[in-house]
Design an enzyme around this catalytic site. Structure first.
Site, PDB file in Angstrom:
ATOM      1  CG  HIS A 305      -8.914  13.966  -4.173  1.00  0.00           C
ATOM      2  ND1 HIS A 305      -9.531  14.795  -3.269  1.00  0.00           N
ATOM      3  CD2 HIS A 305      -7.825  14.624  -4.623  1.00  0.00           C
ATOM      4  CE1 HIS A 305      -8.842  15.918  -3.190  1.00  0.00           C
ATOM      5  NE2 HIS A 305      -7.804  15.846  -3.991  1.00  0.00           N
ATOM      6  CG  ASP A 362      -1.059  14.244  -8.831  1.00  0.00           C
ATOM      7  OD1 ASP A 362      -0.608  15.307  -9.277  1.00  0.00           O
ATOM      8  OD2 ASP A 362      -1.293  14.053  -7.632  1.00  0.00           O
TER       9      ASP A 362
HETATM   10  N1  ACO Z   1      -5.482   2.239  -5.189  1.00  0.00           N
HETATM   11  C1  ACO Z   1      -6.082   1.216  -4.536  1.00  0.00           C
HETATM   12  N2  ACO Z   1      -6.896   1.373  -3.464  1.00  0.00           N
HETATM   13  C2  ACO Z   1      -7.111   2.630  -3.036  1.00  0.00           C
HETATM   14  C3  ACO Z   1      -6.533   3.740  -3.662  1.00  0.00           C
HETATM   15  C4  ACO Z   1      -5.690   3.520  -4.781  1.00  0.00           C
HETATM   16  N3  ACO Z   1      -5.113   4.537  -5.420  1.00  0.00           N
HETATM   17  N4  ACO Z   1      -6.919   4.871  -3.018  1.00  0.00           N
HETATM   18  C5  ACO Z   1      -7.713   4.476  -2.023  1.00  0.00           C
HETATM   19  N5  ACO Z   1      -7.839   3.129  -2.027  1.00  0.00           N
HETATM   20  C6  ACO Z   1      -8.691   2.332  -1.134  1.00  0.00           C
HETATM   21  C7  ACO Z   1      -8.074   2.225   0.252  1.00  0.00           C
HETATM   22  O1  ACO Z   1      -7.237   1.084   0.358  1.00  0.00           O
HETATM   23  C8  ACO Z   1      -9.322   2.111   1.108  1.00  0.00           C
HETATM   24  O2  ACO Z   1      -9.824   0.799   0.986  1.00  0.00           O
HETATM   25  P1  ACO Z   1     -10.596   0.103   2.233  1.00  0.00           P
HETATM   26  O3  ACO Z   1     -11.814   0.962   2.482  1.00  0.00           O
HETATM   27  O4  ACO Z   1     -10.914  -1.263   1.744  1.00  0.00           O
HETATM   28  O5  ACO Z   1      -9.626   0.109   3.383  1.00  0.00           O
HETATM   29  C9  ACO Z   1     -10.318   3.034   0.420  1.00  0.00           C
HETATM   30  O6  ACO Z   1      -9.917   3.030  -0.983  1.00  0.00           O
HETATM   31  C10 ACO Z   1     -10.322   4.472   0.965  1.00  0.00           C
HETATM   32  O7  ACO Z   1      -8.991   4.998   0.824  1.00  0.00           O
HETATM   33  P2  ACO Z   1      -8.240   5.851   1.936  1.00  0.00           P
HETATM   34  O8  ACO Z   1      -6.772   5.643   1.782  1.00  0.00           O
HETATM   35  O9  ACO Z   1      -8.838   5.586   3.271  1.00  0.00           O
HETATM   36  O10 ACO Z   1      -8.636   7.311   1.459  1.00  0.00           O
HETATM   37  P3  ACO Z   1      -7.920   8.651   1.862  1.00  0.00           P
HETATM   38  O11 ACO Z   1      -8.924   9.732   1.654  1.00  0.00           O
HETATM   39  O12 ACO Z   1      -7.295   8.551   3.219  1.00  0.00           O
HETATM   40  O13 ACO Z   1      -6.715   8.762   0.806  1.00  0.00           O
HETATM   41  C11 ACO Z   1      -5.485   9.208  -1.130  1.00  0.00           C
HETATM   42  C12 ACO Z   1      -6.763   9.499  -0.348  1.00  0.00           C
HETATM   43  C13 ACO Z   1      -4.244   9.415  -0.242  1.00  0.00           C
HETATM   44  C14 ACO Z   1      -5.390  10.205  -2.285  1.00  0.00           C
HETATM   45  C15 ACO Z   1      -5.534   7.761  -1.679  1.00  0.00           C
HETATM   46  O14 ACO Z   1      -6.646   7.623  -2.529  1.00  0.00           O
HETATM   47  C16 ACO Z   1      -4.252   7.352  -2.402  1.00  0.00           C
HETATM   48  O15 ACO Z   1      -3.294   6.922  -1.757  1.00  0.00           O
HETATM   49  N6  ACO Z   1      -4.198   7.522  -3.757  1.00  0.00           N
HETATM   50  C17 ACO Z   1      -2.988   7.232  -4.491  1.00  0.00           C
HETATM   51  C18 ACO Z   1      -2.009   8.396  -4.377  1.00  0.00           C
HETATM   52  C19 ACO Z   1      -2.447   9.615  -5.142  1.00  0.00           C
HETATM   53  O16 ACO Z   1      -2.857   9.543  -6.301  1.00  0.00           O
HETATM   54  N7  ACO Z   1      -2.323  10.782  -4.487  1.00  0.00           N
HETATM   55  C20 ACO Z   1      -2.653  12.087  -5.092  1.00  0.00           C
HETATM   56  C21 ACO Z   1      -3.883  12.643  -4.459  1.00  0.00           C
HETATM   57  S1  ACO Z   1      -4.343  14.147  -5.241  1.00  0.00           S
HETATM   58  C22 ACO Z   1      -3.281  15.268  -4.626  1.00  0.00           C
HETATM   59  O17 ACO Z   1      -2.769  15.221  -3.563  1.00  0.00           O
HETATM   60  C23 ACO Z   1      -2.942  16.346  -5.513  1.00  0.00           C
END
Ligand code: ACO
Length: 427
Positions: A305, A362
């Site tokens: 998140h 979620d």
């Molecule tokens: N699985 C694997 N790796 C992940 C995940 C995941 N679910 N989420 C983040 N990471 C990793 C990224 O690859 C990144 O790694 P790095 O630092 O080595 O490059 C690091 O963790 C940081 O992640 P970001 O994508 O930069 O974080 P951001 O804050 O931009 O994204 C998000 C947040 C979109 C929710 C992301 O965690 C994600 O895509 N999760 C899966 C989708 C999801 O569950 N969305 C619902 C969110 S809650 C809502 O909207 C109600």
């Protein structure tokens, strides 16, 4: 609080620090461009507050979520969705008389104009309900010209009540159209959740009584989704509203924004992921390995998140509720066991620990929705139904703020330098 001081080239610049409540503070850089010619670069607005908001407080480090100061845990346990809708919009919990009046007025607006049926029928039966809901919400603006003036408090209030009243009907009808069943009209004797469940699941050939456990769980899930600060869809609603678009158009934009799998679409994506894991026969170590592999587009859906870097308090409540609801309904769902194992494996893996990736709202919500009988592609629509009062409250807050401006971010231009037009034969 002391001003923030920045050094740029050979001079020091000072910017005021604005204090919020709960020890929140922000550097006000409104004068930055005027003083320096610089703009800020902040991908995904991760450090940027567009304005001030008094609706929802989130502390991502400590896993705190409060609506208008009230902890989410207390609201989820003790309140009703319409009471929370009132709280979000008007800022205070209603008195008994205020709540009665509010519920009565929502109840009176649950019907859709008969012509709206034809709108549903213009879509293919296979259409995703999020697309239908966004279109139908947009279309409401054409039916209610008396509720379009964004600067008129009474018309905004009327439009807000109509939206909260009619959205369950629109959601249920989009489903009925999909499954080729007759539309079920609202029953104004029922509470909000039971009425919605009846419109979704009853058929004229049989009597239907909404299950109490399911209605209570739905009420709680809607409360948990009701607002979440400046998330992607609420920001979309505010952005569209900042140009003084009407409420219905602004909310339709929020529904579109929510549909993406990185946002509200994640609840559907979680279930699809769990099914896929079962189908592939992969063990959880393989799944985790894939989620960590940057060459593989697979991510652990329902994990991570932008704001919560500890646990998501909503996920904690939903996880407990999922176990209780499934037990109470006598449902033994292997996907719940799989989700719990996946959480355990992920939370003991350095990759997830270091990046502070925890289950989000979620991760478990789809499991409950499934046990309640909702098909997978209705999950995101249920999120929209819950988030609606928050979107409306955010929109009203912005439009009522005398300091609000149209949203118009700057950019850092990185395209071609100036060049002369080349005639087509010379290219
Ligand atoms: N699985 C694997 N790796 C992940 C995940 C995941 N679910 N989420 C983040 N990471 C990793 C990224 O690859 C990144 O790694 P790095 O630092 O080595 O490059 C690091 O963790 C940081 O992640 P970001 O994508 O930069 O974080 P951001 O804050 O931009 O994204 C998000 C947040 C979109 C929710 C992301 O965690 C994600 O895509 N999760 C899966 C989708 C999801 O569950 N969305 C619902 C969110 S809650 C809502 O909207 C109600």
């Amino acid at each position: 609080m002391a001003d923030a001081r920045f050094l740029y080239e050979d001079h020091e610049l000072t910017f005021p620090v604005v204090e919020g409540t709960e020890s929140d503070a922000a550097v006000d850089i409104s004068a930055l461009r005027g003083k320096t010619g610089l703009v800020t670069l902040d991908r995904g607005f991760a450090n940027t507050a567009e304005g001030q908001s008094a609706i929802t407080y989130i502390n991502g480090e400590e896993g705190i979520l409060r609506y208008r100061g009230y902890p989410i845990e207390q609201l989820a346990e003790k309140s009703s969705f319409l009471e929370v809708a009132y709280l979000l919009q008007y800022g205070e919990l209603p008195t008994k008389a205020e709540l009665d009046e509010y519920e009565e007025s929502i109840t009176r607006h649950t019907l859709l104009r008969e012509d709206v049926k034809h709108l549903f029928e213009a879509f293919p039966h296979t259409a995703h309900p999020m697309q239908i809901l966004a279109s139908a919400t947009s279309a409401l603006a054409t039916y209610y010209p008396d509720a379009l003036d964004p600067m008129d408090r009474e018309s905004v209030d009327l439009g807000s009540r109509r939206l909260i009243a009619k959205t369950p009907t629109m959601v249920a009808w989009s489903y009925k159209y999909r499954v080729h069943q007759p539309y079920v009209y609202p029953d104004n004797n029922l509470d909000y959740a039971s009425n919605f469940l009846r419109m979704m699941f009853s058929v004229p050939a049989e009597e239907y009584l909404a299950d109490r456990v399911i209605a209570q769980a739905l009420n709680m899930l809607l409360i948990l989704h009701a607002d979440h600060g400046q998330n992607c869809s609420s920001s979309a609603v505010r952005l569209v509203g900042s140009g003084h678009a009407n409420l219905f158009s602004s909310i339709a934009a929020g529904i579109h924004a929510l549909s993406g799998p990185l946002h509200g679409g994640a609840n559907q994506a979680v279930l699809e992921m769990l099914h896929q894991i079962v189908k592939s026969g992969d063990d959880l170590d393989t799944v985790i390995k894939r989620a960590k592999d940057k060459e593989d587009p697979f991510r652990l859906m329902g994990f991570g998140h932008r704001v919560y870097k500890n646990f998501d308090p909503r996920a904690r409540i939903i996880k407990k509720a999922a176990e209780e609801v499934l037990t109470s309904l006598g449902v033994d769902d292997p996907l719940l066991d799989l989700a719990m194992q996946l959480e355990e494996v992920a939370l003991s893996d350095d990759y997830f620990v270091e990046r502070k990736l925890y289950p989000n709202v979620d991760f478990y919500s789809g499991i409950i929705y499934r046990a309640m009988g909702f098909p997978t592609d209705m999950f995101t629509v249920l999120f929209a139904l819950g988030r609606l009062p928050g979107w409306i409250a955010q929109w009203r807050e912005l439009l009522g703020d005398p300091a609000a401006k149209i949203f118009r971010p700057r950019q850092l231009y990185s395209g071609a330098d100036t060049r002369d037009y080349v005639a087509i034969d010379d290219r």
